[in-house]
Design a protein around this motif. Structure first.
Motif, PDB file in Angstrom:
ATOM      1  N   ILE A 233       0.717  -1.076  -0.001  1.00  0.00           N
ATOM      2  CA  ILE A 233      -0.160  -0.017  -0.140  1.00  0.00           C
ATOM      3  C   ILE A 233       0.861   1.284   0.091  1.00  0.00           C
ATOM      4  CG2 ILE A 233      -1.686   1.000   1.393  1.00  0.00           C
ATOM      5  CD1 ILE A 233      -2.627  -1.320   2.225  1.00  0.00           C
ATOM      6  N   ALA A 234       2.058   1.260   1.009  1.00  0.00           N
ATOM      7  CA  ALA A 234       2.756   2.433   0.894  1.00  0.00           C
ATOM      8  C   ALA A 234       3.450   2.616  -0.306  1.00  0.00           C
ATOM      9  CB  ALA A 234       3.782   2.096   1.767  1.00  0.00           C
ATOM     10  N   LEU A 235       3.958   1.549  -1.032  1.00  0.00           N
ATOM     11  CA  LEU A 235       4.542   1.635  -2.553  1.00  0.00           C
ATOM     12  C   LEU A 235       3.468   2.273  -3.590  1.00  0.00           C
ATOM     13  CD1 LEU A 235       6.862   0.944  -4.213  1.00  0.00           C
ATOM     14  CD2 LEU A 235       5.493  -1.174  -4.830  1.00  0.00           C
ATOM     15  N   PHE A 236       2.381   1.832  -3.325  1.00  0.00           N
ATOM     16  CA  PHE A 236       1.396   2.622  -4.240  1.00  0.00           C
ATOM     17  C   PHE A 236       1.132   4.020  -4.001  1.00  0.00           C
ATOM     18  CE2 PHE A 236      -2.056   0.804  -7.023  1.00  0.00           C
ATOM     19  CZ  PHE A 236      -1.609  -0.553  -7.195  1.00  0.00           C
ATOM     20  N   ASN A 237       1.103   4.259  -2.647  1.00  0.00           N
ATOM     21  CA  ASN A 237       1.117   5.672  -2.219  1.00  0.00           C
ATOM     22  C   ASN A 237       2.316   6.312  -2.785  1.00  0.00           C
ATOM     23  OD1 ASN A 237      -1.328   5.363  -1.207  1.00  0.00           O
ATOM     24  ND2 ASN A 237      -0.463   5.307   0.920  1.00  0.00           N
ATOM     25  N   ASP A 238       3.430   6.055  -2.775  1.00  0.00           N
ATOM     26  CA  ASP A 238       4.433   6.802  -3.138  1.00  0.00           C
ATOM     27  C   ASP A 238       4.708   6.805  -4.751  1.00  0.00           C
ATOM     28  OD1 ASP A 238       5.683   7.188  -0.637  1.00  0.00           O
ATOM     29  OD2 ASP A 238       6.732   5.105  -0.547  1.00  0.00           O
ATOM     30  N   LEU A 239       4.125   5.666  -5.316  1.00  0.00           N
ATOM     31  CA  LEU A 239       4.417   5.810  -6.689  1.00  0.00           C
ATOM     32  C   LEU A 239       3.471   6.673  -7.456  1.00  0.00           C
ATOM     33  CD1 LEU A 239       4.812   2.094  -7.630  1.00  0.00           C
ATOM     34  CD2 LEU A 239       6.337   3.863  -7.646  1.00  0.00           C
ATOM     35  N   GLU A 240       2.326   7.001  -6.588  1.00  0.00           N
ATOM     36  CA  GLU A 240       1.299   7.932  -7.277  1.00  0.00           C
ATOM     37  C   GLU A 240       1.963   9.462  -7.362  1.00  0.00           C
ATOM     38  OE1 GLU A 240      -2.392   7.664  -4.879  1.00  0.00           O
ATOM     39  OE2 GLU A 240      -3.304   6.324  -6.199  1.00  0.00           O
ATOM     40  N   GLN A 241       2.761   9.653  -6.207  1.00  0.00           N
ATOM     41  CA  GLN A 241       3.431  11.028  -6.249  1.00  0.00           C
ATOM     42  C   GLN A 241       4.803  11.043  -6.463  1.00  0.00           C
ATOM     43  OE1 GLN A 241       2.762  11.061  -2.076  1.00  0.00           O
ATOM     44  NE2 GLN A 241       0.607  11.199  -2.253  1.00  0.00           N
ATOM     45  N   THR A 242       5.567  10.197  -6.744  1.00  0.00           N
ATOM     46  CA  THR A 242       6.960  10.218  -6.976  1.00  0.00           C
ATOM     47  C   THR A 242       7.245   9.721  -8.615  1.00  0.00           C
ATOM     48  OG1 THR A 242       7.307   9.447  -5.022  1.00  0.00           O
ATOM     49  CG2 THR A 242       9.234  10.371  -6.153  1.00  0.00           C
ATOM     50  N   ASP A 243       8.187  10.283  -9.247  1.00  0.00           N
ATOM     51  CA  ASP A 243       8.515   9.750 -10.411  1.00  0.00           C
ATOM     52  C   ASP A 243       9.926   9.157 -10.313  1.00  0.00           C
ATOM     53  OD1 ASP A 243       8.819   9.307 -13.217  1.00  0.00           O
ATOM     54  OD2 ASP A 243      10.027  11.324 -13.231  1.00  0.00           O
ATOM     55  N   VAL A 244       9.985   7.865 -10.790  1.00  0.00           N
ATOM     56  CA  VAL A 244      11.102   6.894 -10.305  1.00  0.00           C
ATOM     57  C   VAL A 244      11.949   6.662 -11.591  1.00  0.00           C
ATOM     58  CG1 VAL A 244       9.871   5.750  -8.429  1.00  0.00           C
ATOM     59  CG2 VAL A 244       9.668   4.935 -10.697  1.00  0.00           C
ATOM     60  N   SER A 245      11.756   7.418 -12.701  1.00  0.00           N
ATOM     61  CA  SER A 245      12.363   7.038 -13.833  1.00  0.00           C
ATOM     62  C   SER A 245      14.086   7.093 -13.985  1.00  0.00           C
ATOM     63  CB  SER A 245      11.945   8.004 -14.884  1.00  0.00           C
ATOM     64  OG  SER A 245      12.016   9.376 -14.517  1.00  0.00           O
ATOM     65  N   ALA A 246      14.244   8.123 -12.796  1.00  0.00           N
ATOM     66  CA  ALA A 246      15.674   8.355 -12.401  1.00  0.00           C
ATOM     67  C   ALA A 246      16.589   7.215 -12.024  1.00  0.00           C
ATOM     68  CB  ALA A 246      15.981   9.617 -11.679  1.00  0.00           C
ATOM     69  N   TYR A 247      15.870   6.263 -11.053  1.00  0.00           N
ATOM     70  CA  TYR A 247      16.405   5.201 -10.653  1.00  0.00           C
ATOM     71  C   TYR A 247      16.950   4.278 -11.287  1.00  0.00           C
ATOM     72  CZ  TYR A 247      16.422   1.444  -7.340  1.00  0.00           C
ATOM     73  OH  TYR A 247      16.949   0.404  -6.425  1.00  0.00           O
TER      74      TYR A 247
END
Lengths: 552, 393
Positions: A233-247
């Motif tokens: 659930i936390a992952l879902f919430n984080d992914l909604e707000q953050t762009d992870v393309s740089a990782y």
């Protein structure tokens, strides 16, 4: 100087203050010696006092504490009870989504620790059905979390595996040690620094999961357990707000895929309220939320109210429905039966005490043995004797049948009812009535009655107006003693009392050893204790505790 | 008074009527048991009245002979009718009848009473004694009934016909054998023996010291301290048990040997405090001062002067503490575990669940022990009183 009477006082006053041998003033020297003796006496008492305080008084206070203690609700559901404080149950609306979300986190963690059933048992005392509701809701929490995990799993199976999560979340060095670590020295979780900035909530949830694992079994190999639903659930919430393309660290592909999925908004996630409604329909019942809200505080009067047949409701205390009232009946029965026992003891003890105090010493001593022998005999022996005497096939019934006074098929019911308890307890407590009466009556001078008679009183008047009033202190002392002992009796009613002849103490024992409603047992005990202490105080005022005599 | 009683002769109707009434009452019970109450009354009353009339007309000198004859006749009747038990009952009643006839007939019932009492007052006096006898019987019967029943050859809790016939086959020692060989009972005895003396030792040693401290006049908060020390006796056992159960589980002592020992020790303390302070009230403090004056240090004074004088109080306090622990069941039920199952616990379980007459054998043994303890306490009390009488003040 005034408190020291010395023949040389006059002279000493002329010469100034009187001096002791060591040169200090006598007054100070005496005060010092007094203080020393005080300390000496206290030092002698201190070990015992400490012992009694630790092994007896502390347990009693612990019981009193338990009768109001109620931290289990707020400890198990800390988030939701905090939010529920602001919920106004009077509006008739269910709590908002935030409360459901908080309740989800609370219950999910409770379920993992297997605390949710305990909470259910606790709340079940206040509202039946809550025990099964909490038990069933445990699985419902998993279902709510699965709504987040399932779409991830569809993307890549690794989201439901333990090691890929370890690689993604952990610091590379830590992961290497953790995977390799033999049992004991599993190090504390160290997060991957890059991920912390990207997915702060996920890392936090994962860290919590690792701590939980370690608490549960410190020797468990890390990386064997797939993380719990809170992490997804936390992952879902984080992914909604953050762009992870740089990782670009381990698992970057999976993360990018997941991010795409979440951002696309195609995943259908139900609200927590819906999940709860799915888990058990009690969760959409406003009354149940009210009950939880009412019992949220850390201390409650609920147990005490239960003990007097009342109930704590959101609108304050109110009486239970007529048929649910047990304790009022039980308390009044205990008091009624103790009174009957006390009166039978007075009736039986008075003639015996009178006889003993008027006989010559030798005969009185002989007869006294008949009083002291039951007094010294084991309580269990006397109780078993009464069981033998009073049974359906017991000695009394057999004798009556043999004498033809009752028919064989119509034997008297003397046991497992109030009569059995009253007979057996009158016998058991009778010596405690006879002995104080005897000690008072032997101090009454016989000349008073003789004087009354010589002044023309008849036997009855001489007894009633002269002798009886002088013996009243004995009756009072004996009665309070017997009543105090009777009101808290447990063993004899448990054996000869059946269902109708039991006392409040039997109910306390039942709550502590069978129903495990310790709080209610403690509250009943506290009420009984208060009654006994009140009587004890009265006894101390009337008789004086120092005058208690044992064994005549 | 002796002169008066010799000259006093009751009227003939009383001489015959009173034994007749006694016969009627006994006849009533025998009659009811055999089907006809009225016949029983008539036969009983008639028999006794005739006996009374006969013995009274024979005159005073023949008393011894007449009473033997009555005794022999009634016993023989009992033996013929119902066997051994009848013989025993016949002996009892034969003696009773002979004694009663002469007691009434010779006016002996008035011998110890003031001569000016009216008949009503005499009747009331003996009525009162009868009531007291009934109450004493109520006190002692349950304890006495247990004893013969414990020798029952059957597994019953009541007298079997064989027992009533005094048939040796109706009696056996099997319950005693069970008590001494069954591991449940022997381990229960062992547990009681392991727990009670240690608990007693703790309460006696701490209690005696504290009682000596309390007997000093200079103790601050004396009443409050006394109230705390006495409280284990006042608080109902079930409450102590509940509190100890909660508290001892919290500190990990629930279900341990020391948990039970400490709980029992604290329950025994009030008894030690009460008995020892009572003894100390009569203790002459100048004796310790004299000892100190002659150079004894406080420890020597305590053991050589004070202790021997208060020893009876200490021992009887210790006996009370021992009995408290040995007889205690409520607290051990909660604080103990199966490993600490004591004798009273085993009896309690036995009474609640499987009823076995072994309990009665155990009860009889305990009664015998309590008689021994009662004797000890009585002897100690007298000794203490004697000693107190010797010491000045």
């Amino acid at each position: 100087m005034t408190d020291v009477q010395m023949p040389a006082g006059d002279q000493a006053q002329q010469d100034g203050p009187m001096l002791a041998a060591d040169g200090t003033t006598l007054k100070r020297s005496l005060a010092r010696s007094l203080r020393r003796r005080k300390i000496q006496a206290l030092m002698l008492i201190a070990p015992l006092l400490l012992f009694v305080l630790l092994t007896f008084v502390a347990p009693i206070f612990d019981m009193l504490y338990r009768s109001v203690e109620n931290s289990i609700v707020s400890n198990t559901m800390p988030r939701s009870t905090t939010l529920l404080k602001d919920w106004d149950s009077a509006t008739g609306e269910l709590p908002g989504e935030d409360v459901y979300e908080a309740a989800f986190y609370d219950l999910f963690l409770a379920k993992e620790r297997k605390d949710h059933t305990k909470l259910g048992t606790r709340l079940n005392y206040e509202r039946t059905g809550l025990s099964s509701m909490f038990r069933q809701s445990g699985r419902g929490m998993d279902k709510i979390a699965d709504a987040y995990l399932d779409p991830l799993k569809d993307l890549d199976k690794d989201w439901d595996e333990a090691e890929p999560w370890l690689d993604l979340m952990g610091d590379a060095d830590w992961v290497a040690i953790a995977k390799d670590a033999r049992a004991e020295e599993a190090p504390n979780f160290v997060p991957n620094a890059e991920i912390v900035t990207l997915l702060p909530n996920t890392v936090e949830a994962y860290a919590e999961f690792q701590t939980f694992l370690k608490e549960e079994d410190p020797r468990k190999r890390l990386g064997r357990e797939e993380p719990w639903g809170l992490v997804h659930i936390a992952l879902f919430n984080d992914l909604e707000q953050t762009d992870v393309s740089a990782y670009s660290g381990p698992g970057a592909d999976r993360l990018a895929e997941a991010s795409q999925l979440v951002q696309s908004g195609t995943v259908d996630i139900p609200t927590f309220a819906m999940g709860f409604a799915d888990a058990h329909d009690g969760w959409v019942n406003i009354e149940i939320w009210r009950t939880i809200q009412t019992y949220s505080p850390k201390a409650t009067t609920g147990y005490f109210l239960n003990a007097v047949d009342m109930k704590l409701t959101p609108d304050g205390a109110e009486f239970r429905p007529e048929k649910e009232r047990v304790y009022g009946l039980l308390f009044s029965r205990t008091i009624y039966m103790s009174l009957v026992i006390t009166f039978s003891c007075i009736l039986l003890a008075y003639p015996v005490a009178y006889l003993l105090s008027n006989l010559p010493l030798r005969q009185a001593n002989l007869l006294m043995i008949l009083v002291l022998l039951p007094f010294w005999t084991s309580l269990l022996v006397r109780t078993s004797a009464w069981k033998v005497m009073l049974q359906q096939q017991g000695v009394i019934n057999e004798v009556l049948v043999w004498m033809g006074l009752i028919a064989d098929d119509n034997r008297l019911a003397l046991i497992n009812n109030q009569l059995g308890t009253i007979i057996a307890m009158t016998h058991i407590l009778l010596p405690f009535m006879i002995l104080p009466m005897f000690s008072v009556m032997s101090t009454i001078p016989p000349s008073y009655v003789r004087a009354a008679k010589s002044l023309g009183a008849n036997n009855w008047t001489a007894f009633w107006r002269v002798y009886f009033p002088q013996s009243v202190p004995g009756i009072g002392a004996g009665s309070i003693l017997v009543f105090i002992m009777a009101i808290g009796y447990y063993i004899t009613p448990a054996i000869v009392g059946g269902n109708t002849g039991t006392f409040i103490s039997n109910r306390i024992a039942y709550h502590i050893s069978s129903s495990l409603n310790w709080g209610l047992g403690a509250a009943l005990g506290a009420i009984l204790l208060a009654a006994v202490l009140l009587l004890y105080w009265a006894y101390d005022r009337i008789v004086g505790i120092d005058n208690v005599k044992l064994g005549g | 008074m002796a002169v008066m009683s010799e000259t006093f002769k009751p009227a003939t109707p009383l001489k015959i009527g009173a034994p007749g009434a006694l016969g009627g009452v006994i006849g009533l019970f025998v009659g009811v048991a055999n089907g006809s109450a009225l016949l029983g009354i008539l036969i009983g009353a008639g028999l006794l009245a005739v006996l009374a009339y006969g013995s009274m007309s024979l005159g005073n000198g023949q008393e011894r002979v007449v009473r033997w004859v009555i005794l022999a006749a009634i016993s023989a009747l009992g033996l013929i009718l119902t066997g051994t038990m009848g013989l025993v009952l016949g002996l009892i009643f034969g003696w009773l009848f002979g004694w009663f006839i002469y007691w009434i007939g010779e006016g002996r019932y008035r011998a110890h009473l003031a001569p000016y009492l009216t008949s009503g007052q005499v009747l009331w006096h003996y009525g009162f004694l009868l009531i007291c006898a009934a109450i004493f019987a109520f006190l002692i019967t349950p304890i006495l009934v247990v004893m013969p029943l414990s020798f029952n050859a059957q597994d019953f809790f009541t007298f079997t016909p064989e027992m009533l016939r005094l048939d040796p086959a109706g009696y056996s020692l099997k319950h005693y054998r069970d008590f001494f060989t069954n591991s449940e009972w022997t381990s229960a005895v062992a547990n009681s023996v392991k727990i009670a003396p240690v608990a007693t030792l703790i309460s006696v040693s701490l209690g005696t010291l504290a009682a000596i401290g309390l007997s000093s006049d200079h103790v601050p908060f004396k009443r409050a301290i006394m109230a705390i020390l006495i409280s284990p006796m006042i608080v109902p056992l079930i409450i102590s048990a509940a509190g100890m159960y909660f508290f001892y589980s919290k500190i990990g002592m629930q279900g341990t040997y020391w948990g039970v020992v400490l709980a029992h020790a604290v329950l025994g303390i009030p008894f030690v405090i009460i008995t020892v302070t009572a003894t100390l009230v009569g203790f002459d403090r100048s004796l310790t001062r004299a000892a100190a004056n002659m150079g004894a240090d406080p420890v020597t004074t305590f053991f050589r002067v004070q202790m021997p004088l208060i020893l009876p109080g200490v021992i009887s306090g210790g006996l009370f503490a021992f009995i408290t622990s040995f007889d205690e069941v409520v607290v051990v039920l909660f604080v103990g575990s199966a490993k600490q199952q004591t004798l009273p616990w085993q009896m309690f379980v036995g009474l609640r669940e499987q009823i076995s007459p072994t309990i009665l054998a155990c009860a009889t043994i305990l009664v015998v022990i309590s008689i021994a303890l009662l004797t000890t306490v009585e002897v100690l009390r007298r000794r203490s009183e004697k000693m107190r009488g010797m010491s000045p003040g």
